[in-house]
Scaffold this motif. Structure first.
Motif, PDB file in Angstrom:
ATOM      1  N   GLY A  80       3.453   6.401   4.588  1.00 42.39           N
ATOM      2  CA  GLY A  80       3.241   5.019   4.185  1.00 42.39           C
ATOM      3  C   GLY A  80       3.760   4.027   5.211  1.00 42.39           C
ATOM      4  O   GLY A  80       4.028   4.379   6.363  1.00 42.39           O
ATOM      5  N   PRO A  81       3.936   2.762   4.773  1.00 39.55           N
ATOM      6  CA  PRO A  81       4.283   1.691   5.710  1.00 39.55           C
ATOM      7  C   PRO A  81       5.674   1.830   6.319  1.00 39.55           C
ATOM      8  O   PRO A  81       5.877   1.452   7.481  1.00 39.55           O
ATOM      9  N   ILE A  82       6.628   2.340   5.553  1.00 41.36           N
ATOM     10  CA  ILE A  82       7.989   2.474   6.106  1.00 41.36           C
ATOM     11  C   ILE A  82       7.983   3.473   7.259  1.00 41.36           C
ATOM     12  O   ILE A  82       8.520   3.222   8.339  1.00 41.36           O
ATOM     13  N   TYR A  83       7.313   4.597   7.024  1.00 40.83           N
ATOM     14  CA  TYR A  83       7.213   5.598   8.078  1.00 40.83           C
ATOM     15  C   TYR A  83       6.502   5.020   9.295  1.00 40.83           C
ATOM     16  O   TYR A  83       6.935   5.227  10.438  1.00 40.83           O
ATOM     17  N   ALA A  84       5.411   4.297   9.044  1.00 39.64           N
ATOM     18  CA  ALA A  84       4.641   3.724  10.158  1.00 39.64           C
ATOM     19  C   ALA A  84       5.516   2.814  11.022  1.00 39.64           C
ATOM     20  O   ALA A  84       5.453   2.856  12.262  1.00 39.64           O
ATOM     21  N   ALA A  85       6.344   1.992  10.355  1.00 35.28           N
ATOM     22  CA  ALA A  85       7.222   1.075  11.103  1.00 35.28           C
ATOM     23  C   ALA A  85       8.265   1.848  11.899  1.00 35.28           C
ATOM     24  O   ALA A  85       8.495   1.567  13.089  1.00 35.28           O
ATOM     25  N   VAL A  86       8.882   2.842  11.255  1.00 35.37           N
ATOM     26  CA  VAL A  86       9.916   3.640  11.942  1.00 35.37           C
ATOM     27  C   VAL A  86       9.309   4.373  13.132  1.00 35.37           C
ATOM     28  O   VAL A  86       9.871   4.388  14.240  1.00 35.37           O
TER      29      VAL A  86
END
Lengths: 332, 49
Positions: free
Chosen positions: A248-254
């Motif tokens: 999801g988005p958190i993983y994408a940002a990290v």
């Protein structure tokens, strides 16, 4: 004395070497490596998204941990001679003489057989086969074949360290889909820059032991270029789970930020410093507390090594956190 | 091989520690097999009645 009596009698340690303690046998299992294996395997198991009895999930993770420990013991058994020549490894149980290589081999074989058998009986055959393949690959292909022969040792041998999330995924679902292989690919591509960055400032040890690490065989400049090349592949590969419906988005940002930071440090390593970050020996005064002192020229390599560790941990922690928190993937 | 009666206290303590670890591992193995058996039997009963 009969054979049975000989087996039952205590083994005398060589002169000036204390007898092996229980902790020495636990050290043979490489607990720090085991913890990373368990972490990535748990992530794979959770990412599979299949409901699993928590006790069986714990058994599966135990099998993976014990299998990794068995492989570590076999690695130490066969590498005792070169471990004795390197500062980082010379205090290990086998090179220090506290545990005989034959005992380490016996422990490794026993634990490996135990782990694969229980995995097959209690979980499923696919997970057991993948676990067996991982152990055999690490011991036979990496330790016995590649490690002392080619600078590509950790490139190819890195597959063994990359497989645990796939084993975890297979344990939960009985399948090995492409998203599970994507996690394998991330660790596989992460391995060379991580270990080459380390070898840039520890290559004296590898030279003493005759291990053909990349900086010793191809030179520092070539190693730096290859580190950058791998980081350029790793950064987009790390983001890929966000576009394959896994993350999801958190993983994408990290993954995006971490990948960018890796590339920046790899570029700094390539162009920002002098011709050769001399490997620095630990001084006699600091040897008790610091294994390697890192001089100014080797600092970028050290920074990249540390960041790569943080990067991989952050990726899998983000993925695991999203799954546990029920965060929806970016792409369905 | 050495005679157990000739062991110094440090070696004897180390041997005791090794034996305790082995005992703990064996007990853990028995518990593990017991748990797996119970889970498998429960699952089969729930599926096949």
């Amino acid at each position: 004395m009969s054979t049975l009596e000989a087996l039952a009698a205590p083994v005398a340690a060589p002169a000036n070497v204390r007898a092996a303690r229980a902790g020495d046998y636990l050290a043979l299992l490489k607990p720090r490596v085991m913890s990373l294996v368990v972490f990535t395997a748990v992530t794979g198991l959770i990412c599979a998204g299949r409901p699993m009895d928590p006790w069986l999930a714990a058994v599966a993770i135990l099998c993976i941990a014990v299998g990794a420990g068995g492989a570590g013991a076999l690695n130490m058994a066969y590498d005792g001679d070169i471990d004795a020549l390197m500062r980082r490894t010379r205090r290990r149980p086998v090179p220090s003489g506290r545990v005989q290589a034959a005992d380490a081999r016996a422990l490794g074989v026993t634990l490996s057989l135990f782990a694969v058998t229980i995995m097959g009986l209690a979980i499923n055959v696919l997970a057991a086969v993948l676990l067996a393949f991982t152990i055999i690959f690490y011991v036979a292909v990496y330790t016995l074949w590649l490690k002392r022969r080619t600078p590509q040792n950790i490139v190819i041998g890195g597959l063994a360290g990359a497989l645990p999330p796939l084993v975890g995924w297979a344990a939960a679902s009985g399948t090995a889909p492409l998203n599970a292989w994507l996690l394998v690919a991330i660790i596989f591509v992460w391995t060379p820059p991580h270990f080459w960055a380390l070898s840039l400032y520890t290559c004296e040890d590898y030279a003493a032991a005759g291990v053909p690490m990349m900086p010793l065989v191809k030179g520092v400049a070539s190693t730096r270029r290859q580190i950058l090349a791998y980081c350029l592949v790793l950064a987009p590969l790390g983001v890929a789970p966000a576009v394959t419906g896994l993350a999801g988005p958190i993983y994408a940002a990290v993954a995006s930020l971490g990948g960018a930071a890796l590339i920046v440090l790899a570029i700094r390593l390539l162009v920002g410093q002098g011709p050769a970050p001399a490997p620095a020996a630990a001084s006699s005064t600091s040897a008790k507390t610091t294994l390697y002192t890192v001089d100014a020229g080797a600092r970028p390599a050290r920074d990249l090594f540390v960041l790569s560790l943080v990067y991989l941990f952050a990726l899998f922690a983000a993925l695991l956190g999203e799954k546990l928190a029920g965060v929806a993937p970016l792409v369905r | 091989m050495s005679d157990p009666n000739d062991e110094n206290p440090v070696d004897a303590r180390a041997r005791r520690g090794r034996n305790l670890l082995l005992a703990a591992a064996l007990v853990a193995f028995v518990i593990l097999v017991f748990i797996v058996t119970i889970i498998k039997i429960s699952h089969n009963i729930s599926v096949h009645g």
